[in-house]
Design a protein around this motif. Sequence first.
Motif, PDB file in Angstrom:
ATOM      1  N   LEU A 130     -54.245   6.103   5.635  1.00 29.37           N
ATOM      2  CA  LEU A 130     -55.375   7.009   5.872  1.00 29.37           C
ATOM      3  C   LEU A 130     -54.941   8.235   6.657  1.00 29.37           C
ATOM      4  O   LEU A 130     -55.377   9.363   6.369  1.00 29.37           O
ATOM      5  N   GLY A 131     -54.079   8.036   7.646  1.00 25.81           N
ATOM      6  CA  GLY A 131     -53.571   9.165   8.431  1.00 25.81           C
ATOM      7  C   GLY A 131     -52.814  10.152   7.570  1.00 25.81           C
ATOM      8  O   GLY A 131     -52.968  11.376   7.726  1.00 25.81           O
ATOM      9  N   GLU A 132     -52.020   9.654   6.642  1.00 24.12           N
ATOM     10  CA  GLU A 132     -51.260  10.543   5.750  1.00 24.12           C
ATOM     11  C   GLU A 132     -52.186  11.328   4.831  1.00 24.12           C
ATOM     12  O   GLU A 132     -51.993  12.528   4.618  1.00 24.12           O
TER      13      GLU A 132
ATOM     14  N   ILE B 136     -63.691  11.068   4.206  1.00 23.75           N
ATOM     15  CA  ILE B 136     -62.945  10.079   4.982  1.00 23.75           C
ATOM     16  C   ILE B 136     -63.600   9.826   6.334  1.00 23.75           C
ATOM     17  O   ILE B 136     -63.785   8.679   6.745  1.00 23.75           O
ATOM     18  N   MET B 137     -63.964  10.896   7.019  1.00 28.71           N
ATOM     19  CA  MET B 137     -64.508  10.718   8.367  1.00 28.71           C
ATOM     20  C   MET B 137     -65.905  10.105   8.345  1.00 28.71           C
ATOM     21  O   MET B 137     -66.235   9.287   9.205  1.00 28.71           O
TER      22      MET B 137
ATOM     23  N   VAL C 125     -52.309  20.167  12.725  1.00 27.06           N
ATOM     24  CA  VAL C 125     -52.791  19.000  11.995  1.00 27.06           C
ATOM     25  C   VAL C 125     -52.838  17.725  12.847  1.00 27.06           C
ATOM     26  O   VAL C 125     -53.859  17.047  12.871  1.00 27.06           O
ATOM     27  N   PRO C 126     -51.778  17.352  13.568  1.00 31.73           N
ATOM     28  CA  PRO C 126     -51.870  16.105  14.352  1.00 31.73           C
ATOM     29  C   PRO C 126     -52.993  16.145  15.396  1.00 31.73           C
ATOM     30  O   PRO C 126     -53.703  15.150  15.585  1.00 31.73           O
ATOM     31  N   ASP C 127     -53.166  17.284  16.058  1.00 35.02           N
ATOM     32  CA  ASP C 127     -54.243  17.402  17.049  1.00 35.02           C
ATOM     33  C   ASP C 127     -55.610  17.348  16.373  1.00 35.02           C
ATOM     34  O   ASP C 127     -56.545  16.742  16.893  1.00 35.02           O
ATOM     35  N   ALA C 128     -55.728  17.952  15.218  1.00 34.57           N
ATOM     36  CA  ALA C 128     -56.996  17.931  14.477  1.00 34.57           C
ATOM     37  C   ALA C 128     -57.324  16.508  14.029  1.00 34.57           C
ATOM     38  O   ALA C 128     -58.467  16.050  14.160  1.00 34.57           O
ATOM     39  N   ARG C 129     -56.331  15.806  13.519  1.00 34.56           N
ATOM     40  CA  ARG C 129     -56.529  14.410  13.089  1.00 34.56           C
ATOM     41  C   ARG C 129     -56.997  13.562  14.266  1.00 34.56           C
ATOM     42  O   ARG C 129     -57.955  12.794  14.163  1.00 34.56           O
ATOM     43  N   ARG C 130     -56.336  13.716  15.395  1.00 41.62           N
ATOM     44  CA  ARG C 130     -56.694  12.954  16.592  1.00 41.62           C
ATOM     45  C   ARG C 130     -58.127  13.261  17.028  1.00 41.62           C
ATOM     46  O   ARG C 130     -58.899  12.361  17.342  1.00 41.62           O
TER      47      ARG C 130
END
Length: 169
Positions: free
Chosen positions: A102-104, A70-71, A118-123
Amino acid sequence: MLAAARELIAADGVGLSMRSLARRLDVAPNALYSHVRDKTDLLDQLLDDQLADIRTPRSGTDPVAGVEVIMTSTYETLTAHPELVPLYLQRQGARGPNAVALGEILEALLAQAGVEEVPDARRALIVHAIGFAAFAGSDVLPPELPRTGFTKSLRWLLAGMTKAPTREG
């Protein structure tokens, strides 16, 4: 409408106006507001539309490898349209249905990989991709560095995120 907006941004930069878009489409400016609330909505739709090009991993893929898919696809999509990268920076990402989906997927993969925040890692991963894309093609970095540097540092980030935390005493 989005294709015309994309073409105007490619030609004129991020100074897109609703009037210039209406001229390009040969319509009255107020006709645009049947499709978008305002310029901010137009930009959000434009950015989100681009995210439809991002590849996602097949079901059953190792979660860390899935995040890398994805990244890496995000980076490639951003660098394929460098004229839009400043908009991602200004808008601090995208907010539409493609961004949400994509975020999900990304959050589910990060959770499967054992990432605790997880939210901090995604960001952090999103900022990493946008940041590297912003430097791609610039004079700041040697031409070969953005792609190889992105891949190397993405793997460093993923290794750090998925490493079991060490607790002292």
